[in-house]
Design a protein around this motif. Structure first.
Motif: not given
Length: 215
Positions: A161-189
């Motif tokens: 949750e504390g990394n969402l801003n950075r992850l959003k930067e990576l996702v936005d930059y990688a759009k249409d280039k490569i998939i960014i798949m977040p992991g580590g601490g993501i649960t069904d909750k």
């Protein structure tokens, strides 16, 4: 939303698929970040998953610790990739760095040569690349045919949750280039919240379809 469930043995695979896992990442020794599984575990998992129309990504990592590998270790990984390809894995999860904290381009190129025809994920070695070089790394990996990058968006000890801003930067930059798949601490909750914030197509975790326990 594709849910990639990370498991470290076959035992959890049927439950992970039954609960809605769309793809399995198969590895051993999750306590040290994941290493290569045995022949028996891989063969059984790949066979079962394909019977249940589920793809398998197999981790190829000869040890825990850093991601700087000797020539011998790269050769071991090449052999393992070829072996898993023969078993029918859909893809491999690989990565290696040099002492400068950048992708070991020569060694990784050798791994990619062995992985031709397979789906390729660059694993969380990505998070050990200096943040100021990560966008350049996205470009390099995309240009060399890597399909996705698995990333926590920050140090392993940090919360997702504390990394969402950075992850959003990576996702936005990688759009249409490569998939960014977040992991580590993501649960069904927290999955729905994180997915809505990042607008992602794939997520990864050991608990994204709930806790996998034997009863």
């Amino acid at each position: 939303m594709l849910k990639e469930v990370c498991v470290e043995n076959f035992t959890w695979v049927p439950m992970a698929i039954a609960r809605g896992g769309n793809r399995i990442e198969l590895c051993d020794n999750l306590s040290i970040g994941g290493t290569t599984v045995s022949h028996g575990v891989a063969a059984k998992t790949i066979r079962y998953c394909h019977l249940h129309h589920t793809k398998v990504m197999t981790m190829v990592r000869p040890r825990g610790g850093n991601f700087i590998y000797s020539n011998e270790e790269i050769e071991i990984m090449q052999n393992d990739i070829v072996h898993f390809k023969q078993l029918g894995t859909d893809g491999v999860v690989i990565g290696c760095l040099n002492e400068s904290g950048w992708i070991d381009e020569n060694s990784f190129g050798q791994l990619l040569d062995s992985a031709k025809g397979l789906d390729v994920t660059f694993h969380m070695a990505f998070d050990h690349i200096k943040p100021e070089y990560q966008l350049e790394a996205i470009d390099w990996l995309a240009e060399h045919g890597v399909n996705r990058i698995l990333t926590h968006g920050g140090p392993e000890s940090s919360s997702i949750e504390g990394n969402l801003n950075r992850l959003k930067e990576l996702v936005d930059y990688a759009k249409d280039k490569i998939i960014i798949m977040p992991g580590g601490g993501i649960t069904d909750k927290n999955l729905s919240f994180i997915a809505s914030k990042l607008k992602i197509s794939e997520v990864h975790g050991t608990k994204i379809v709930g806790q996998l326990d034997l009863i």
